[in-house]
Design a protein around this motif. Sequence first.
Motif, PDB file in Angstrom:
ATOM      1  N   UNK A   1     -10.220 -56.462  54.182  1.00 35.27           N
ATOM      2  CA  UNK A   1      -9.456 -56.489  55.430  1.00 35.27           C
ATOM      3  C   UNK A   1      -8.876 -57.855  55.735  1.00 35.27           C
ATOM      4  N   UNK A   2      -8.960 -58.770  54.782  1.00 37.49           N
ATOM      5  CA  UNK A   2      -8.435 -60.105  55.031  1.00 37.49           C
ATOM      6  C   UNK A   2      -6.915 -60.059  55.200  1.00 37.49           C
ATOM      7  N   UNK A   3      -6.304 -61.172  55.411  1.00 31.71           N
ATOM      8  CA  UNK A   3      -4.931 -61.272  55.923  1.00 31.71           C
ATOM      9  C   UNK A   3      -3.938 -60.334  55.251  1.00 31.71           C
ATOM     10  N   UNK A   4      -3.977 -60.249  53.926  1.00 34.60           N
ATOM     11  CA  UNK A   4      -2.966 -59.453  53.226  1.00 34.60           C
ATOM     12  C   UNK A   4      -3.056 -57.966  53.547  1.00 34.60           C
ATOM     13  N   UNK A   5      -4.172 -57.532  54.113  1.00 33.21           N
ATOM     14  CA  UNK A   5      -4.356 -56.112  54.414  1.00 33.21           C
ATOM     15  C   UNK A   5      -3.337 -55.630  55.436  1.00 33.21           C
ATOM     16  N   UNK A   6      -3.106 -56.413  56.486  1.00 37.45           N
ATOM     17  CA  UNK A   6      -2.063 -56.040  57.434  1.00 37.45           C
ATOM     18  C   UNK A   6      -2.496 -55.823  58.865  1.00 37.45           C
ATOM     19  N   UNK A   7      -3.795 -56.014  59.199  1.00 35.26           N
ATOM     20  CA  UNK A   7      -4.185 -55.851  60.607  1.00 35.26           C
ATOM     21  C   UNK A   7      -4.254 -57.187  61.335  1.00 35.26           C
TER      22      UNK A   7
END
Length: 539
Positions: A153-159
Amino acid sequence: MNRALSVARAASAGALLALGVAACADPERPAERIVLIVADTLRQDAVSAYQGFGKTPNLDALAKDGQLFPDAVASYHQTTMSMAALFTGRTPSLETGNRRGAIRWHGRSWCGISRYRPALLRPRCIPDGLPTLGKVLRARGYWTMGVVSNSLLFDAFGIRPGFDEWIEIGNVPLRGRRDAKLKSFPTRAADKVNAAVARALDGRRDDHFFLYVHYMDVHDYAMGDGGHPRQRYAQAVGRLDEAVGQLIGMLEERDLMDDTLIIFTSDHGERLGEVHQIPGRGGHRGNPSFEELLRVPLIVSPARFDPSRPARSEDVFRMILEATGIKDPRPSELQPEELLVSETEWQTYRRGQWKSYWSRAGKGFYLYDLTADPAETLNVAKENKLVVRRHRQRILLLARQLGAETTSRTLTDQEIARLQSLGYLEEGEVLLRDIPPNLPIRKRDALRTPDGLLGRIGLAYESQGANSTLLLENIKEKGYAWNVGFRNGDRVRSVGGYRAHTAAEAEQLLYSVYARVPVTLGVERNGELLYITVPPDWR
């Protein structure tokens, strides 16, 4: 605290309401603070408030002061899909429109919302254009903080977009040797997460905030002591419960509990040695999604909602919006009591007491009565043919509606500029709005015009009902000519070279085409034919 910041954000939120977000009719005033706690991999039956096998005194106290949702389920058996649902309010899906084929599993698709990604968007798992909790709540004036310990869920995930403060905890490799992962688990343990939460709370710029905290201790139960996995799992649940108690203590120490809404849930469950008629995969890899993977805890404190209603991950999104005084204007993609888990090998459908598994590879159709057989050990498909037929029909319909071949329209340039000026969209982002599911438009067939004609068609269709004359009249208002044709593979052919000159002629031509041929409704501008495809069942 910086109250001017809150006032400015509240003003932006008011403008956002004017764009279609309806005010909540609930007499309760919006929550001053919202704390969302997600415990990764926590089964519902591991929480003692649910009469489970774990010992969770802090969660029990939270439930005693609030409410338990007995029919809470994860939208998927895996983190990226269920968290995408929770943060966007959309149903995750690997459907392609063809029941036998699922989208390939990779970093761009494992959020399950590829159908919302128009061309040229940055490669996030959650497309930049979809509204997320962070974006919506910041627009509503909340100071937004996230403390995340799951590297998926880190930055590249999109939330992350929309969060004023975003802290990523832990350094666990997504790939590599199992022993290396186990050694790295302590870097994301609850004490590290809570230390980061304390820093975020002490550095907040406003008491009017949204805090999202994600714990991994239950997920990482393999590092615990003890022999049987169930023992190690129960120990990890105890550590999680202590962490939640410490988090609540931090809020109390800072006088932040009054007017604070706490929502506690999980992204999915875990298999702990259960035996089923279908072998499935271990852990939380599903295929298919058994009940121990889907049933999760949902505790809300203080009580605010109707706990008797079924609640999926995407419904938590709507709950949080309701707690701020707004409602999601988009219709749910599923009916209130149903769940579709669209997996690579199986399609799992659940409604009421019935749950079915349909193999994509032709390995059979299984039906279980969850009331009589909660352990899912006896296939009763032969004895309940009517239920089987209804489930099959519904799965086929949802597979088309949730397929990645369908997409959503983009806002007009004016609407995008307005949202960007309000700070609701970052530069270059596009906010998506759903085309009604019974008018699917494939990516390669998307009608794009400089002034957002496709968007106007979609909105008119949604607000005034299914009417081909209405669609054509919207084109006429823009001064376009129209052609009607049919698809042959990837080519668009006209019907006998006929070009309609009035909306009535075009509508007549639409209905005259053989019912099984997808009809193409096209518009011409400067000699270029742009078109959308109207599927046969639309008529």
